[in-house]
Design a protein around this motif. Structure first.
Motif, PDB file in Angstrom:
ATOM      1  N   UNK A  63      41.073  40.528  32.905  1.00 47.82           N
ATOM      2  CA  UNK A  63      40.148  40.033  33.923  1.00 47.82           C
ATOM      3  C   UNK A  63      39.276  38.901  33.413  1.00 47.82           C
ATOM      4  N   UNK A  64      38.751  39.039  32.195  1.00 45.87           N
ATOM      5  CA  UNK A  64      37.926  37.978  31.623  1.00 45.87           C
ATOM      6  C   UNK A  64      38.736  36.699  31.409  1.00 45.87           C
ATOM      7  N   UNK A  65      39.987  36.846  30.964  1.00 42.99           N
ATOM      8  CA  UNK A  65      40.839  35.673  30.773  1.00 42.99           C
ATOM      9  C   UNK A  65      41.073  34.950  32.101  1.00 42.99           C
ATOM     10  N   UNK A  66      41.374  35.698  33.152  1.00 44.81           N
ATOM     11  CA  UNK A  66      41.604  35.085  34.459  1.00 44.81           C
ATOM     12  C   UNK A  66      40.342  34.401  34.979  1.00 44.81           C
ATOM     13  N   UNK A  67      39.180  35.018  34.792  1.00 46.18           N
ATOM     14  CA  UNK A  67      37.923  34.430  35.260  1.00 46.18           C
ATOM     15  C   UNK A  67      37.634  33.099  34.570  1.00 46.18           C
ATOM     16  N   UNK A  68      37.752  33.090  33.244  1.00 44.26           N
ATOM     17  CA  UNK A  68      37.463  31.858  32.511  1.00 44.26           C
ATOM     18  C   UNK A  68      38.510  30.796  32.852  1.00 44.26           C
ATOM     19  N   UNK A  69      39.773  31.190  32.903  1.00 46.10           N
ATOM     20  CA  UNK A  69      40.840  30.247  33.235  1.00 46.10           C
ATOM     21  C   UNK A  69      40.558  29.550  34.565  1.00 46.10           C
ATOM     22  N   UNK A  70      40.165  30.322  35.582  1.00 46.67           N
ATOM     23  CA  UNK A  70      39.936  29.761  36.912  1.00 46.67           C
ATOM     24  C   UNK A  70      38.867  28.666  36.885  1.00 46.67           C
ATOM     25  N   UNK A  71      37.840  28.832  36.055  1.00 47.85           N
ATOM     26  CA  UNK A  71      36.805  27.796  35.971  1.00 47.85           C
ATOM     27  C   UNK A  71      37.269  26.622  35.108  1.00 47.85           C
ATOM     28  N   UNK A  72      37.934  26.927  33.997  1.00 48.83           N
ATOM     29  CA  UNK A  72      38.402  25.881  33.084  1.00 48.83           C
ATOM     30  C   UNK A  72      39.388  24.949  33.785  1.00 48.83           C
ATOM     31  N   UNK A  73      40.296  25.509  34.554  1.00 55.17           N
ATOM     32  CA  UNK A  73      41.353  24.718  35.199  1.00 55.17           C
ATOM     33  C   UNK A  73      41.054  24.405  36.666  1.00 55.17           C
ATOM     34  N   UNK A  74      39.833  24.608  37.129  1.00 53.68           N
ATOM     35  CA  UNK A  74      39.477  24.438  38.536  1.00 53.68           C
ATOM     36  C   UNK A  74      40.020  23.151  39.174  1.00 53.68           C
ATOM     37  N   UNK A  75      39.924  21.997  38.518  1.00 50.56           N
ATOM     38  CA  UNK A  75      40.432  20.774  39.159  1.00 50.56           C
ATOM     39  C   UNK A  75      41.950  20.764  39.373  1.00 50.56           C
ATOM     40  N   UNK A  76      42.674  21.659  38.699  1.00 53.73           N
ATOM     41  CA  UNK A  76      44.144  21.642  38.754  1.00 53.73           C
ATOM     42  C   UNK A  76      44.730  22.825  39.510  1.00 53.73           C
ATOM     43  N   UNK A  77      43.908  23.741  39.988  1.00 53.32           N
ATOM     44  CA  UNK A  77      44.412  24.994  40.558  1.00 53.32           C
ATOM     45  C   UNK A  77      45.299  24.796  41.779  1.00 53.32           C
ATOM     46  N   UNK A  78      45.227  23.642  42.424  1.00 51.09           N
ATOM     47  CA  UNK A  78      46.077  23.374  43.589  1.00 51.09           C
ATOM     48  C   UNK A  78      47.525  23.059  43.189  1.00 51.09           C
ATOM     49  N   UNK A  79      47.757  22.781  41.922  1.00 49.26           N
ATOM     50  CA  UNK A  79      49.111  22.505  41.427  1.00 49.26           C
ATOM     51  C   UNK A  79      49.800  23.815  41.072  1.00 49.26           C
ATOM     52  N   UNK A  80      51.067  23.993  41.484  1.00 46.34           N
ATOM     53  CA  UNK A  80      51.740  25.291  41.287  1.00 46.34           C
ATOM     54  C   UNK A  80      51.702  25.820  39.856  1.00 46.34           C
ATOM     55  N   UNK A  81      51.895  24.963  38.857  1.00 51.46           N
ATOM     56  CA  UNK A  81      51.921  25.418  37.474  1.00 51.46           C
ATOM     57  C   UNK A  81      50.560  25.919  36.999  1.00 51.46           C
ATOM     58  N   UNK A  82      49.485  25.415  37.608  1.00 57.43           N
ATOM     59  CA  UNK A  82      48.131  25.758  37.173  1.00 57.43           C
ATOM     60  C   UNK A  82      47.461  26.819  38.034  1.00 57.43           C
ATOM     61  N   UNK A  83      48.096  27.235  39.124  1.00 52.51           N
ATOM     62  CA  UNK A  83      47.516  28.252  39.996  1.00 52.51           C
ATOM     63  C   UNK A  83      47.197  29.516  39.197  1.00 52.51           C
ATOM     64  N   UNK A  84      46.136  30.201  39.582  1.00 52.82           N
ATOM     65  CA  UNK A  84      45.736  31.415  38.872  1.00 52.82           C
ATOM     66  C   UNK A  84      46.863  32.444  38.887  1.00 52.82           C
ATOM     67  N   UNK A  85      47.599  32.530  39.995  1.00 55.76           N
ATOM     68  CA  UNK A  85      48.716  33.494  40.044  1.00 55.76           C
ATOM     69  C   UNK A  85      49.802  33.126  39.041  1.00 55.76           C
ATOM     70  N   UNK A  86      50.095  31.843  38.886  1.00 55.19           N
ATOM     71  CA  UNK A  86      51.095  31.409  37.901  1.00 55.19           C
ATOM     72  C   UNK A  86      50.612  31.704  36.487  1.00 55.19           C
ATOM     73  N   UNK A  87      49.337  31.427  36.231  1.00 54.97           N
ATOM     74  CA  UNK A  87      48.781  31.741  34.922  1.00 54.97           C
ATOM     75  C   UNK A  87      48.849  33.238  34.660  1.00 54.97           C
ATOM     76  N   UNK A  88      48.493  34.037  35.649  1.00 49.72           N
ATOM     77  CA  UNK A  88      48.533  35.492  35.493  1.00 49.72           C
ATOM     78  C   UNK A  88      49.927  35.990  35.146  1.00 49.72           C
ATOM     79  N   UNK A  89      50.947  35.411  35.768  1.00 49.16           N
ATOM     80  CA  UNK A  89      52.331  35.798  35.463  1.00 49.16           C
ATOM     81  C   UNK A  89      52.690  35.434  34.024  1.00 49.16           C
ATOM     82  N   UNK A  90      52.302  34.234  33.590  1.00 48.28           N
ATOM     83  CA  UNK A  90      52.567  33.823  32.204  1.00 48.28           C
ATOM     84  C   UNK A  90      51.799  34.719  31.233  1.00 48.28           C
ATOM     85  N   UNK A  91      50.547  34.969  31.558  1.00 47.66           N
ATOM     86  CA  UNK A  91      49.706  35.807  30.715  1.00 47.66           C
ATOM     87  C   UNK A  91      50.304  37.199  30.548  1.00 47.66           C
ATOM     88  N   UNK A  92      50.760  37.782  31.640  1.00 46.62           N
ATOM     89  CA  UNK A  92      51.373  39.119  31.562  1.00 46.62           C
ATOM     90  C   UNK A  92      52.616  39.110  30.684  1.00 46.62           C
TER      91      UNK A  92
END
Length: 179
Positions: free
Chosen positions: A20-49
């Motif tokens: 949860x902490x990783x996802x929270x920080x990631x979302x703020x760190x990558x905020x300008x890019x979250x609209x791009x499929x590779x940077x979406x929080x869901x994509x990051x979560x899948x890679x993280x898992x």
């Protein structure tokens, strides 16, 4: 003379306690890019898992006043790992012939950038590792080239390029001795 901010670095070898902490920080760190499929929080979560189940997983999180402000995580890669297979040109045997630490992600909340926090997290991640090399991939255009230059200032050298997925930009593969 300025002093480094007071932060607490915590190391984890299991993903569940800090996902949860990783996802929270990631979302703020990558905020300008979250609209791009590779940077979406869901994509990051899948890679993280996926990364969290790979051999040698380790994460270091930085906390200030009990709030997560930055992170880095990685895992061990061996000869023949898909990481090396996707790198072009093929890296030297010196790097691929033994285990290496692949730094998969590093990020610091914008308010904490420029404080040395990222380097402190990075060095804590490497502190207990046995691998002789650490490697990472960077979008050379990130921060108008400042991120790539930062990694060079930390001792990393370019050794090739990789596109880990169709949604990913072409990334520069970098490596340095771990210690």
């Amino acid at each position: 003379m300025t002093t480094a901010p007071v932060i607490e670095l915590r190391t984890y070898t299991a993903l569940d306690p800090v996902r949860g902490d990783l996802l929270d920080v990631y979302a703020e760190v990558r905020a300008p890019l979250l609209h791009l499929p590779n940077y979406a929080v869901t994509s990051f979560g899948e890679r993280l898992d996926r990364h969290g189940t790979e051999p040698g997983f380790v994460a270091v999180l930085a906390y200030a006043d009990s709030h997560p402000i930055g992170y880095a995580y990685g895992n061990t890669i061996e000869r023949g790992d898909r990481y090396w297979q996707r790198t072009s040109p093929a890296p030297a045997e010196e790097y691929t012939g033994r285990p290496a630490l692949a730094l998969k992600e590093i990020g610091v909340r914008p308010a904490w950038r420029g404080t040395g926090t990222a380097l402190r997290i990075h060095e804590a991640l490497l502190a207990e590792r046995a691998e002789p090399y650490v490697t990472l991939m960077v979008n050379a255009a990130a921060g108008d080239g400042k991120v790539h230059a930062l990694y060079r200032s930390w001792g990393y050298e370019d050794i090739g390029q990789s596109q880990p997925s169709l949604a990913s930009p072409l990334l520069t593969v970098m490596i340095r001795p771990a210690h």
